[in-house]
Scaffold this motif. Structure first.
Motif, PDB file in Angstrom:
ATOM      1  N   HIS A 193       0.847  -1.201   0.000  1.00 28.72           N
ATOM      2  CA  HIS A 193       0.000   0.000   0.000  1.00 28.72           C
ATOM      3  C   HIS A 193       0.873   1.238   0.000  1.00 28.72           C
ATOM      4  O   HIS A 193       1.875   1.289   0.703  1.00 28.72           O
ATOM      5  CB  HIS A 193      -0.877   0.050   1.252  1.00 28.72           C
ATOM      6  CG  HIS A 193      -1.827  -1.092   1.352  1.00 28.72           C
ATOM      7  ND1 HIS A 193      -2.911  -1.232   0.528  1.00 28.72           N
ATOM      8  CD2 HIS A 193      -1.848  -2.155   2.183  1.00 28.72           C
ATOM      9  CE1 HIS A 193      -3.560  -2.341   0.840  1.00 28.72           C
ATOM     10  NE2 HIS A 193      -2.927  -2.915   1.834  1.00 28.72           N
ATOM     11  N   ARG A 194       0.417   2.241  -0.724  1.00 27.01           N
ATOM     12  CA  ARG A 194       1.100   3.526  -0.618  1.00 27.01           C
ATOM     13  C   ARG A 194       0.667   4.159   0.709  1.00 27.01           C
ATOM     14  O   ARG A 194      -0.516   4.084   1.071  1.00 27.01           O
ATOM     15  CB  ARG A 194       0.713   4.426  -1.789  1.00 27.01           C
ATOM     16  CG  ARG A 194       1.149   3.840  -3.148  1.00 27.01           C
ATOM     17  CD  ARG A 194       0.838   4.778  -4.281  1.00 27.01           C
ATOM     18  NE  ARG A 194      -0.524   5.281  -4.198  1.00 27.01           N
ATOM     19  CZ  ARG A 194      -0.922   6.449  -4.688  1.00 27.01           C
ATOM     20  NH1 ARG A 194      -0.052   7.240  -5.290  1.00 27.01           N
ATOM     21  NH2 ARG A 194      -2.175   6.841  -4.596  1.00 27.01           N
ATOM     22  N   GLU A 223       0.056   7.080   1.545  1.00 34.20           N
ATOM     23  CA  GLU A 223      -1.021   8.070   1.443  1.00 34.20           C
ATOM     24  C   GLU A 223      -2.394   7.415   1.245  1.00 34.20           C
ATOM     25  O   GLU A 223      -3.420   8.038   1.467  1.00 34.20           O
ATOM     26  CB  GLU A 223      -0.738   9.107   0.343  1.00 34.20           C
ATOM     27  CG  GLU A 223      -0.387   8.558  -1.022  1.00 34.20           C
ATOM     28  CD  GLU A 223       1.104   8.256  -1.205  1.00 34.20           C
ATOM     29  OE1 GLU A 223       1.776   7.860  -0.229  1.00 34.20           O
ATOM     30  OE2 GLU A 223       1.578   8.396  -2.344  1.00 34.20           O
ATOM     31  N   ASP A 224      -2.407   6.116   0.860  1.00 38.05           N
ATOM     32  CA  ASP A 224      -3.696   5.436   0.693  1.00 38.05           C
ATOM     33  C   ASP A 224      -4.261   4.948   2.023  1.00 38.05           C
ATOM     34  O   ASP A 224      -5.477   4.872   2.185  1.00 38.05           O
ATOM     35  CB  ASP A 224      -3.545   4.225  -0.246  1.00 38.05           C
ATOM     36  CG  ASP A 224      -3.396   4.660  -1.695  1.00 38.05           C
ATOM     37  OD1 ASP A 224      -3.743   5.814  -2.001  1.00 38.05           O
ATOM     38  OD2 ASP A 224      -2.909   3.843  -2.505  1.00 38.05           O
ATOM     39  N   VAL A 225      -3.391   4.579   2.945  1.00 37.15           N
ATOM     40  CA  VAL A 225      -3.885   3.956   4.188  1.00 37.15           C
ATOM     41  C   VAL A 225      -3.614   4.786   5.443  1.00 37.15           C
ATOM     42  O   VAL A 225      -4.139   4.462   6.508  1.00 37.15           O
ATOM     43  CB  VAL A 225      -3.274   2.541   4.380  1.00 37.15           C
ATOM     44  CG1 VAL A 225      -3.812   1.590   3.332  1.00 37.15           C
ATOM     45  CG2 VAL A 225      -1.761   2.577   4.370  1.00 37.15           C
ATOM     46  N   GLY A 257      -6.481   9.594   1.915  1.00 36.50           N
ATOM     47  CA  GLY A 257      -6.730   8.167   1.672  1.00 36.50           C
ATOM     48  C   GLY A 257      -8.052   7.740   2.298  1.00 36.50           C
ATOM     49  O   GLY A 257      -8.825   6.982   1.708  1.00 36.50           O
ATOM     50  N   ARG A 316     -10.917   8.923   0.256  1.00 36.09           N
ATOM     51  CA  ARG A 316     -11.034   8.160  -1.004  1.00 36.09           C
ATOM     52  C   ARG A 316     -11.605   6.768  -0.779  1.00 36.09           C
ATOM     53  O   ARG A 316     -12.482   6.334  -1.504  1.00 36.09           O
ATOM     54  CB  ARG A 316      -9.635   8.000  -1.633  1.00 36.09           C
ATOM     55  CG  ARG A 316      -9.288   9.039  -2.679  1.00 36.09           C
ATOM     56  CD  ARG A 316      -8.117   8.573  -3.544  1.00 36.09           C
ATOM     57  NE  ARG A 316      -6.945   8.167  -2.794  1.00 36.09           N
ATOM     58  CZ  ARG A 316      -5.987   8.992  -2.373  1.00 36.09           C
ATOM     59  NH1 ARG A 316      -6.075  10.284  -2.628  1.00 36.09           N
ATOM     60  NH2 ARG A 316      -4.939   8.541  -1.699  1.00 36.09           N
ATOM     61  N   ASP A 317     -11.091   6.053   0.251  1.00 34.29           N
ATOM     62  CA  ASP A 317     -11.454   4.646   0.391  1.00 34.29           C
ATOM     63  C   ASP A 317     -11.373   4.209   1.867  1.00 34.29           C
ATOM     64  O   ASP A 317     -10.414   3.547   2.285  1.00 34.29           O
ATOM     65  CB  ASP A 317     -10.514   3.786  -0.473  1.00 34.29           C
ATOM     66  CG  ASP A 317     -10.998   2.347  -0.596  1.00 34.29           C
ATOM     67  OD1 ASP A 317     -11.905   1.957   0.177  1.00 34.29           O
ATOM     68  OD2 ASP A 317     -10.461   1.621  -1.454  1.00 34.29           O
TER      69      ASP A 317
END
Ligand code: OAD
Length: 245
Positions: free
Chosen positions: A37-38, A40-42, A47, A50-51
């Protein structure tokens, strides 16, 4: 053994390397948690926007890993030295796995939060204990629901771009200032020295007169700020260094 006389103070900063000995993956080693995972995504507000399911799935896996782990001799040595030093000891950790508390540490600041605390993403209800796993559903705030609003619960973790919890840095500053008059040791363990403000604590401590020690498996990014570097595994070095072997 660390030279702490009867009136001396010890300020300790720990990072992922201390929990590595309990089988919890570090962030920046080859098998790091961020691998798939990046960051910034988690671990960022963006992040989350977004999700949120990806974020909850990530932290649920980390909860499960932390629940399956146990404190190691490094955690235990830090709890033991705290019992000896009392209020002349303070531990500030970047780890969110709760292993320091499980080992018995009490004068403890979890500066990046705790995996087993959850809070509302909208309302100001206090964070609460939570061992739930939310791999494929999103938990909602019951208090908001009672007031006719819809809000998601989120992990009580400090994400990149978010402020630290109020009072935490002040407590560290107060400790360092009060320690400065006596013999004062700052010890960083198992941290890459990349993420601020944690990586800057060595400068704060040194400005207050501390002698700075680093225990790490490899040189840290901020390594030049330390007076002593012991290279190796925290679970082996800490019990001996802290005189509890
Ligand atoms: P890192 O993964 O960046 O660094 C861990 C350090 O521990 C590395 O320098 C390793 O060499 C060292 N290490 C690994 N195993 C060790 C062992 N057995 N004994 C001693 N040292 C060992 O972890 P942190 O510095 O803790 O933030 O990372 C800081 C922050 O970055 C984390 O709290 C997290 C992350 O992004 C947030 O989640 C906000």
């Amino acid at each position: 053994m660390l030279p702490i006389p009867p009136s001396g103070h010890l300020l300790v900063l720990t990072g992922a390397g201390v929990s590595a000995e309990s089988g919890i993956a570090t962030f920046r080693d080859g098998n790091g948690l961020w691998e798939n995972h990046r960051v910034e995504d988690v671990a960022s507000p963006e992040g989350w926007q977004r999700d949120p399911q990806l974020v909850w799935s990530f932290y649920s896996k980390r909860r499960a890993a932390a629940m399956a782990a146990s404190p190691n001799p490094g955690h235990v040595a830090l709890a033991d030295v705290e019992r000896r030093l009392g209020d002349r000891f303070l531990l500030i950790t970047q780890n969110v796995d709760g292993l320091h508390r499980r080992a018995g540490s009490q004068r403890l600041i979890e500066m990046h939060g705790n995996l087993f605390l959850t809070r509302c993403s909208e309302c100001s209800r206090p964070p609460f204990q939570d061992r739930g796993l939310f791999e494929d559903r999103l938990p909602e705030c019951e208090e908001c629901a009672r007031n006719g609003r819809c809000a998601l619960l989120r992990p009580h973790i400090v994400w990149f771009g978010e402020a630290l919890f109020p009072g935490d840095m002040e407590r560290v500053q107060d400790f360092a200032r009060s320690a400065g008059g006596d013999r004062f040791v700052f010890l960083a363990v198992g941290t890459s020295g990349v993420v601020y403000p944690a990586a800057g604590l060595v400068h704060l401590a040194k400005a207050c007169g501390a002698e700075a020690w680093l225990v790490n498996a490899e040189p840290a990014d901020n390594g030049s700020a330390f007076d002593h570097f012991l290279r190796g595994r925290s679970a082996e070095i800490l019990p001996e260094l802290l005189g509890v072997a």
